[in-house]
Enzyme design. Sequence first.
Site, mmCIF file in Angstrom:
data_model
loop_
_atom_site.group_PDB
_atom_site.id
_atom_site.type_symbol
_atom_site.label_atom_id
_atom_site.label_comp_id
_atom_site.label_asym_id
_atom_site.label_seq_id
_atom_site.Cartn_x
_atom_site.Cartn_y
_atom_site.Cartn_z
ATOM 1 N N SER A 1 9.564 9.168 -13.591
ATOM 2 C CA SER A 1 10.557 10.046 -14.213
ATOM 3 C C SER A 1 9.932 11.263 -14.888
ATOM 4 O O SER A 1 9.010 11.141 -15.711
ATOM 5 C CB SER A 1 11.329 9.231 -15.259
ATOM 6 O OG SER A 1 11.961 10.094 -16.180
ATOM 7 N N GLY A 2 10.471 12.432 -14.567
ATOM 8 C CA GLY A 2 9.992 13.650 -15.221
ATOM 9 C C GLY A 2 10.303 13.643 -16.706
ATOM 10 O O GLY A 2 9.469 14.038 -17.532
ATOM 11 N N LEU A 3 11.501 13.165 -17.039
ATOM 12 C CA LEU A 3 11.881 13.096 -18.445
ATOM 13 C C LEU A 3 10.935 12.168 -19.212
ATOM 14 O O LEU A 3 10.422 12.521 -20.280
ATOM 15 C CB LEU A 3 13.327 12.588 -18.567
ATOM 16 C CG LEU A 3 13.785 12.211 -19.973
ATOM 17 C CD1 LEU A 3 13.778 13.422 -20.900
ATOM 18 C CD2 LEU A 3 15.172 11.568 -19.946
ATOM 19 N N ARG B 1 17.437 16.198 -4.001
ATOM 20 C CA ARG B 1 18.404 15.913 -5.069
ATOM 21 C C ARG B 1 19.378 17.072 -5.191
ATOM 22 O O ARG B 1 18.993 18.224 -5.379
ATOM 23 C CB ARG B 1 17.620 15.695 -6.364
ATOM 24 C CG ARG B 1 18.457 15.694 -7.621
ATOM 25 C CD ARG B 1 17.628 15.123 -8.739
ATOM 26 N NE ARG B 1 18.097 15.493 -10.050
ATOM 27 C CZ ARG B 1 17.534 15.048 -11.181
ATOM 28 N NH1 ARG B 1 16.490 14.245 -11.127
ATOM 29 N NH2 ARG B 1 18.015 15.420 -12.338
ATOM 30 N N ASP C 1 9.533 11.917 -9.501
ATOM 31 C CA ASP C 1 10.547 12.917 -9.810
ATOM 32 C C ASP C 1 9.787 14.241 -9.883
ATOM 33 O O ASP C 1 9.196 14.583 -10.904
ATOM 34 C CB ASP C 1 11.174 12.546 -11.166
ATOM 35 C CG ASP C 1 12.077 13.637 -11.708
ATOM 36 O OD1 ASP C 1 12.331 14.619 -10.987
ATOM 37 O OD2 ASP C 1 12.529 13.487 -12.858
ATOM 38 N N ASP D 1 11.417 18.211 -21.174
ATOM 39 C CA ASP D 1 11.565 18.049 -19.726
ATOM 40 C C ASP D 1 11.865 19.406 -19.105
ATOM 41 O O ASP D 1 12.864 19.598 -18.421
ATOM 42 C CB ASP D 1 12.708 17.035 -19.484
ATOM 43 C CG ASP D 1 12.811 16.609 -18.026
ATOM 44 O OD1 ASP D 1 11.882 16.900 -17.259
ATOM 45 O OD2 ASP D 1 13.839 15.995 -17.670
ATOM 46 N N ASP E 1 10.785 17.282 -9.887
ATOM 47 C CA ASP E 1 11.556 18.429 -10.389
ATOM 48 C C ASP E 1 11.880 19.388 -9.226
ATOM 49 O O ASP E 1 12.408 18.951 -8.227
ATOM 50 C CB ASP E 1 10.803 19.131 -11.527
ATOM 51 C CG ASP E 1 10.691 18.233 -12.762
ATOM 52 O OD1 ASP E 1 11.468 17.257 -12.835
ATOM 53 O OD2 ASP E 1 9.845 18.468 -13.624
ATOM 54 N N LYS F 1 12.698 24.020 -14.684
ATOM 55 C CA LYS F 1 14.014 23.375 -14.788
ATOM 56 C C LYS F 1 14.270 22.873 -16.206
ATOM 57 O O LYS F 1 13.388 22.907 -17.069
ATOM 58 C CB LYS F 1 14.131 22.220 -13.779
ATOM 59 C CG LYS F 1 12.999 21.209 -13.747
ATOM 60 C CD LYS F 1 12.864 20.302 -14.951
ATOM 61 C CE LYS F 1 14.083 19.479 -15.211
ATOM 62 N NZ LYS F 1 13.953 18.112 -14.675
ATOM 63 N N GLU G 1 14.584 18.676 -6.616
ATOM 64 C CA GLU G 1 15.969 19.009 -6.931
ATOM 65 C C GLU G 1 16.216 20.503 -6.722
ATOM 66 O O GLU G 1 15.300 21.329 -6.890
ATOM 67 C CB GLU G 1 16.302 18.587 -8.375
ATOM 68 C CG GLU G 1 15.507 19.298 -9.455
ATOM 69 C CD GLU G 1 15.584 18.579 -10.815
ATOM 70 O OE1 GLU G 1 15.246 17.373 -10.877
ATOM 71 O OE2 GLU G 1 15.963 19.226 -11.804
ATOM 72 N N ASN H 1 16.405 19.437 -18.100
ATOM 73 C CA ASN H 1 17.017 18.150 -17.787
ATOM 74 C C ASN H 1 18.508 18.326 -17.518
ATOM 75 O O ASN H 1 19.198 19.089 -18.203
ATOM 76 C CB ASN H 1 16.801 17.162 -18.939
ATOM 77 C CG ASN H 1 17.291 15.774 -18.568
ATOM 78 O OD1 ASN H 1 18.471 15.474 -18.680
ATOM 79 N ND2 ASN H 1 16.379 14.944 -18.112
ATOM 80 N N SER H 2 18.998 17.605 -16.521
ATOM 81 C CA SER H 2 20.380 17.773 -16.060
ATOM 82 C C SER H 2 21.423 17.491 -17.136
ATOM 83 O O SER H 2 22.565 17.947 -17.046
ATOM 84 C CB SER H 2 20.644 16.847 -14.876
ATOM 85 O OG SER H 2 19.719 17.114 -13.860
ATOM 86 N N HIS I 1 23.504 13.447 -8.035
ATOM 87 C CA HIS I 1 23.450 13.208 -9.476
ATOM 88 C C HIS I 1 24.781 13.594 -10.113
ATOM 89 O O HIS I 1 25.438 14.536 -9.684
ATOM 90 C CB HIS I 1 22.324 14.045 -10.087
ATOM 91 C CG HIS I 1 21.791 13.466 -11.365
ATOM 92 N ND1 HIS I 1 22.065 12.191 -11.811
ATOM 93 C CD2 HIS I 1 20.947 13.991 -12.304
ATOM 94 C CE1 HIS I 1 21.458 11.957 -12.944
ATOM 95 N NE2 HIS I 1 20.760 13.029 -13.280
HETATM 96 C C1 SPV Z 1 14.381 11.910 -14.815
HETATM 97 O O1 SPV Z 1 14.257 10.714 -14.983
HETATM 98 O O2 SPV Z 1 13.579 12.733 -15.249
HETATM 99 C C2 SPV Z 1 15.523 12.425 -14.058
HETATM 100 C C3 SPV Z 1 16.744 11.705 -14.082
HETATM 101 O O3 SPV Z 1 15.408 13.491 -13.515
HETATM 102 S S1 SPV Z 1 17.726 12.390 -15.266
HETATM 103 O O4 SPV Z 1 17.014 12.492 -16.491
HETATM 104 O O5 SPV Z 1 18.884 11.508 -15.326
HETATM 105 O O6 SPV Z 1 18.133 13.724 -14.808
HETATM 106 MG MG MG Z 2 13.824 14.538 -14.012
#
Ligand code: SPV
Ligand code: MG
Length: 587
Positions: free
Chosen positions: A52-54, A165, A91, A64, A93, A126, A120, A128-129, A196
């Site tokens: 996970s990027g986050l 993504r 992930d 993130d 990004d 980027k 994505e 975080n979504s 997502h």
């Molecule tokens: C992450 O885990 O970094 C993701 C998923 O990209 S989310 O945080 O839900 O966008």
């Molecule tokens: Mg991410």
Amino acid sequence: MNARQPAFIAATRSARLRQMLVSNELEFMMEAHNGLSARIVREAGFKAIWGSGLAISAQYGVRDNNEASWTQVVDTLEFMADASDLPILLDGDTGYGNFNNVRRLVRKLEQRGIAGVCIEDKQFPKTNSFINGEAQPLADMDEFCGKIKAGKDSQSDENFSIVARVEALIAGWGMDEALRRAEAYRQAGADAILIHSKLSRPDEILEFAREWAGRGPLVIVPTKYYSTPTEVFREAGISTVIWANHLIRAATSAMQAVAKEIHSSETLVNVEDSIAAVNEIFRLQDADEYSEAEDRYLSSGRAAGAAVVLAASRGKGLEAVTEDRPKVMLPIAGKPLLRWLVDAFKKQGVNDITVVGGYRADAIDTAGIKLVVNEQHAQTGELASLACALDRVALDRVAQDKLTGDTVISYGDLLFRSYILRDLVESEAAFSVVVDSSLTDTENASVRDFAWCSAGDDRGLFGNKVLLRHVSSGQHASAAIASQAPHGRWVGLLNVREAGRERLQAVMSRLRARADFASLDMPELLNALIEAGESIEVQYVHGHWRGVNDLDDFRRAGDFAHGQAPFAATTGNAAKSTTNATNGATR
Ligand code: SPV
Ligand code: MG
């Protein structure tokens, strides 16, 4: 994707990830963000890891927003891949740049054993979504298709997966745009689509899945619609669910609670039972494997050696400087005599050092040593002290399940060149001693510790085995000395290899049964070993050591010690120390 596919365990990580994506089963990936969490994910039974990027950003304490560089992310993945043999889907990004960055990323990920990457369709850097998703600009669709193609063209492992993504629902562009993009990415070569959503209900994901109609594997991240029963995803034909950030969040709340508790209570007692034991951390780090490897590769497979240092005496002739400390704590060239000895042992890998104290044992610096005290030191000799230490060493070895190993027994008042100890511990003999052949003049020294051997120190016989015949003791000196001149002086170092340990204990037991045991010193032990038929090999030296027995020795020891230190203070000192050393030592 209707017929059930045969279950098989694919060999490579990338093949296993691909199998998960295309299988008809609903599969699950768990987030990890470092080596430890990657191992925890594997132990929990998951088949794959979401890098996970986050979470990786968060464990570095950064946002993130591509604040951690892509190489830092890839380095983190390397620890994760080492700690767990599971496939990892990174992930990635936006791919950290344009098509060219994606090409390089794919090559680097393959080199580090990463099974796939998810990119994505947003713009670099980027966000975080779940942070103001509507305001986030999407990538141009065609440009993003170029990135997918570039990634697929640059992979050398056919099973490496690229997951595309779609962020159209996050950015508020609607279902049609999401489907249009997903189809374009599929045609560009994406191995799966990650759709997502930031809604708390799965409605738009389920609608997307219906419209998608199984055109390719669908991956989802139900962080926001977490209350949806998993069965719903299964029925919707989802390929893979990612639990995206739950280990970093679990770790965060545990750390917050424990830090707060320890800070407010100023004690560990309230938390100890509710946190992982230190041994559990060792287990997760595979510490046992290290110990096994150590046995295999270190010290030619021998168990690490032990040393026993006899340091109970105040030192005759040194009363003026030993009122408040034993002889071994006298400062020599800036550090206590005992520390010189301990450092010399450590340099040879002998780290289990037991020092037997007696007189002013409370003044002994115990850093890096185990101290045992011969409470009877005023009425007993060296063997009584040795007995205290051997009991301790034996107990420890049993406790550590280490019934092997060698033991060096040493006087506490020695300084020597490091080769002397190195050669002694490398000796294969069950028993071996160091004898200084330059000291044969019994007139100028006390009668103790002169050595008679099977042959003199004839350098022409280099390599021939010489055995110890007798060592003069304070008690029984005259008879031995009468007939012929000694071959040298025992310097106070005896090495007992594992093969000799039980035999040493047997001889010690016989000596302990004697009425005069309390008065016995090391020479009596050496002579008793010889009388019991043991061979004690002699390693001759010619100076290069000092004992500290009187004020004169004490003064000269400083010069000798300076010569042992790296980059000796002056060459004059170093040269002088050699001269002094060969002039001999007294005991
Ligand atoms: C992450 O885990 O970094 C993701 C998923 O990209 S989310 O945080 O839900 O966008
Ligand atoms: Mg991410």
